[in-house]
Design an enzyme around this catalytic site. Structure first.
Site, PDB file in Angstrom:
ATOM      1  N   SER A  22      42.664 -33.152  -4.101  1.00  0.00           N
ATOM      2  CA  SER A  22      42.455 -32.545  -2.745  1.00  0.00           C
ATOM      3  C   SER A  22      42.058 -30.689  -2.923  1.00  0.00           C
ATOM      4  CB  SER A  22      44.284 -31.347  -2.402  1.00  0.00           C
ATOM      5  OG  SER A  22      44.254 -31.353  -1.398  1.00  0.00           O
ATOM      6  N   SER A  24      44.464 -36.034  -0.183  1.00  0.00           N
ATOM      7  CA  SER A  24      44.416 -35.428   0.954  1.00  0.00           C
ATOM      8  C   SER A  24      43.536 -34.269   1.260  1.00  0.00           C
ATOM      9  CB  SER A  24      45.921 -34.847   0.840  1.00  0.00           C
ATOM     10  OG  SER A  24      46.021 -34.384   0.527  1.00  0.00           O
ATOM     11  N   GLY A  25      43.529 -33.642   2.811  1.00  0.00           N
ATOM     12  CA  GLY A  25      43.176 -32.483   3.450  1.00  0.00           C
ATOM     13  C   GLY A  25      44.347 -31.537   3.167  1.00  0.00           C
ATOM     14  N   ASP A  26      44.869 -31.462   1.892  1.00  0.00           N
ATOM     15  CA  ASP A  26      45.824 -30.210   2.393  1.00  0.00           C
ATOM     16  C   ASP A  26      46.885 -30.949   0.430  1.00  0.00           C
ATOM     17  OD1 ASP A  26      47.902 -28.044   2.625  1.00  0.00           O
ATOM     18  OD2 ASP A  26      47.593 -28.029   4.434  1.00  0.00           O
ATOM     19  N   ASP A  27      48.125 -30.013   0.574  1.00  0.00           N
ATOM     20  CA  ASP A  27      49.225 -30.171  -0.864  1.00  0.00           C
ATOM     21  C   ASP A  27      49.242 -31.579  -0.833  1.00  0.00           C
ATOM     22  OD1 ASP A  27      48.295 -27.147  -1.277  1.00  0.00           O
ATOM     23  OD2 ASP A  27      50.288 -27.060   0.583  1.00  0.00           O
TER      24      ASP A  27
END
Length: 482
Positions: free
Chosen positions: A295, A261-264
């Site tokens: 990530s 993903s692009g975050d946590d």
């Protein structure tokens, strides 16, 4: 005798005509029946509860061509199935196909099951996304101060809810939303893929979630939750596509999940500044097991930054991260209040990381200007052990708050292999206190090495969590699809 034979012959003729008529009739029925294709499909899965009634989405007019909106069909089907809530519950089976839909809400004692070749496609027609109020523990939307778009699969004040399948897919078609976000064109906060509020006994399992507009799975103000066997995929540059965010939740189990993903990958939360403090609902009794994360710009497991209601008793084990910014990150700030305490992490395997451990007390990012500067967070009882990492830029960045140090930090049996271009100083430590045992490279002086005799420190609590006592049932179904 002659009369007998005439009567007999007449009877035979009538009999022959009747037989011929019956053959023709049956033949016609046979032709008609051959034009009706009946398929029996059977499936099974593990669930917190099985259902007495099961129907196919096609029975309610669903069209799986990827173009026809099914929002009203989902709403109609679920409304009709609510009649069975007190009669053993109901299950809605979504067969193979591409089912375009906007937001729809679930009901209690209900299962949504996706066939392995079923794809729920999130609509890009914004009129199919109702706007609701901000979460009370946040006081505003995260993207915009006003309200927020309802999540694709939504529910509130429910009990006994399952969203599962044979690895069926939910595609958020997020690029549309990401572009609007970057252009600052959104009046409201982007929707999530799955959000259940004020609910109890929740299972989300065996699904693939693609390209969410924002967060993927968001249980909030809820309890007794299992998230299991979920694959989450989004571009690593996509904004705020957090994987799984338990938020002000009690007794939760996250296991066997794979997240890019692009975050946590997992972000543990409990409200934002004065709103979270006032709402006062912590996240506690959380188990995270067998998580794999990629990530590059965020954390494998993040605690905060919205943690004003408190986070306590988090247990993470058997965690793998590859090309991820940090292993475990604690994010907080002056004005947050609340606490993060009794955190236990063991058996992490990390490859190519910027930081293994990262704590920061100056994260900022406030809901508004009304936060209390005297509301200081408590960070204590943070335990890490049995960690192996390689190709690491910096072992740890641990920064507490002046006059509010982070205490009770314990790190044991940790081996960190530094990258060829690693920082010369592998540890940065300010306003913290704690101990280490068997840690390589040698930690900062604020975390003195207690020697190998203390290598058993920082261990998990012996007693289990209540959610571990919940055993899933084997549910088997057979449906006739016409």
């Amino acid at each position: 005798m002659e009369l007998f034979w005439k009567t007999h012959m007449r009877f035979q003729v009538i009999k022959a005509v009747c037989v011929l008529f019956l053959v023709v009739l049956l033949g016609q029925e046979g032709v008609e029946s051959r034009n009706v294709k009946t398929v029996t499909t059977s499936f099974e899965y593990s669930g917190i509860n099985c259902r007495a009634h099961s129907v196919s989405f096609t029975d309610f007019g669903g069209v799986g061509d990827g173009k026809t909106s099914n929002t009203k069909a989902f709403q109609s089907a679920i409304s009709r199935l609510s009649e069975y809530a007190s009669d053993g519950g109901a299950q809605l089976y979504v067969p193979a196909g591409k089912w375009l839909t906007g937001s729809f809400s679930l009901i209690s004692h209900f299962t949504l099951y996706l066939h392995k070749d079923a794809v729920l496609l999130a609509s890009q027609d914004m009129s199919e996304w109702p706007v609701i109020k901000p979460l009370p523990s946040y006081g505003r939307g995260r993207d915009a101060a006003a309200g927020r778009y309802t999540s694709l699969i939504f529910g509130t004040n429910l009990t006994d809810v399952i969203v599962t399948g044979d690895n069926g897919t939910i595609d958020g078609q997020g690029a549309f939303w990401w572009q609007q976000f970057h252009r600052k064109k959104l009046k409201y906060t982007r929707p999530y893929l799955i959000e259940l509020m004020f609910s109890d006994n929740i299972q989300i399992s065996d699904l693939t979630l693609l390209n969410s507009p924002s967060w993927n799975v968001h249980p909030v103000y809820s309890s007794n939750i299992i998230v299991k066997g979920i694959t989450i995929l989004a571009p690593v540059t996509s904004p705020n596509t957090d994987g799984i965010n338990p938020d002000s939740c009690t007794n939760t189990r996250i296991e066997d999940c794979y997240i890019v993903s692009g975050d946590d990958c997992v972000a543990v939360k409990s409200g934002w500044d004065e709103y979270g403090i006032a709402f006062g609902m912590p996240t506690k009794q959380l188990a995270i097991r067998r998580l794999t994360c990629i990530s590059p710009f965020s954390a494998t497991i993040a605690l905060g930054s919205e943690m004003s209601g408190g986070i306590q008793d988090v247990r993470a084990e058997d965690i793998t991260a590859i090309h991820t910014e940090s292993g475990v990150r604690i994010k907080t700030a002056v004005g947050r209040g609340g606490y993060v305490k009794d955190i236990f992490v063991k058996r992490m395997t990390l490859h190519t990381m910027k930081w293994v451990f990262w704590m920061t007390g100056n994260y900022g990012s406030h809901a508004d200007t009304h936060y209390d500067p005297n509301a200081l967070p408590e960070i204590s009882g943070i335990n890490y052990r049995d960690v192996v990492a390689d190709n690491v830029t910096m072992a740890a960045r641990l920064e507490g708050i002046s006059n509010d140090p982070f205490t009770g930090i314990c790190i044991a049996n940790v081996t960190i292999g530094m990258a060829a271009k690693a920082k010369k100083q592998p540890w940065t430590c300010t306003d913290i206190a704690g101990m280490t045992s068997g840690v390589t490279p040698s930690p900062c002086t604020l975390l003195p090495d207690q020697g190998v005799e203390k290598i058993t420190a920082c261990d998990f609590p012996q007693e289990g969590l209540p959610i571990d006592n919940l055993e899933l049932k084997k549910c088997t179904y057979s449906l006739k699809l016409f």
